[in-house]
Design a protein around this motif. Structure first.
Motif, short mmCIF file in Angstrom:
data_model
loop_
_atom_site.label_atom_id
_atom_site.label_comp_id
_atom_site.label_asym_id
_atom_site.label_seq_id
_atom_site.Cartn_x
_atom_site.Cartn_y
_atom_site.Cartn_z
N ARG A 1 0.86 -1.19 0.00
CA ARG A 1 0.00 0.00 0.00
C ARG A 1 0.89 1.24 0.00
O ARG A 1 1.92 1.27 0.66
N GLU B 1 -5.13 6.05 -0.85
CA GLU B 1 -4.12 5.00 -0.91
C GLU B 1 -4.16 4.29 -2.25
O GLU B 1 -5.20 4.18 -2.87
N LEU B 2 -3.01 3.79 -2.65
CA LEU B 2 -2.86 2.97 -3.84
C LEU B 2 -2.40 1.61 -3.37
O LEU B 2 -1.48 1.50 -2.55
N THR B 3 -3.03 0.55 -3.85
CA THR B 3 -2.62 -0.81 -3.52
C THR B 3 -2.18 -1.50 -4.79
O THR B 3 -2.86 -1.44 -5.81
N ARG C 1 0.88 5.73 -0.09
CA ARG C 1 0.13 6.97 0.08
C ARG C 1 1.10 8.14 0.18
O ARG C 1 2.28 7.97 0.46
#
Length: 67
Positions: free
Chosen positions: A32, A42-44, A34
């Motif tokens: 994850r 957030e980017l996963t 951010r």
């Protein structure tokens, strides 16, 4: 079961306590990411996808930025 997310600042952060850094956290089967100035977004990504992105970005670095 919900655990606490342990965010870690990038080693490329400006070193201050400000909001100019990227943070990462491990998740089951993923990573994850951010920005500290907008922690609600957030980017996963899978570990493989993130590793491929980093390799590609390193390959595109300007010649003066390469070791």
């Amino acid at each position: 079961m919900t655990g606490t997310t342990h965010w870690q600042k990038s080693s490329f952060s400006d070193g201050s306590d400000g909001d100019a850094c990227v943070e990462v956290a491990a998740a089951p089967g993923a990573v994850r990411l951010r920005e500290s100035d907008d922690p609600g977004v957030e980017l996963t990504a899978s570990r493989a996808a993130l590793a491929a992105l980093i390799r590609d970005l390193k390959g595109r670095a300007a010649p003066q930025d390469r070791p």
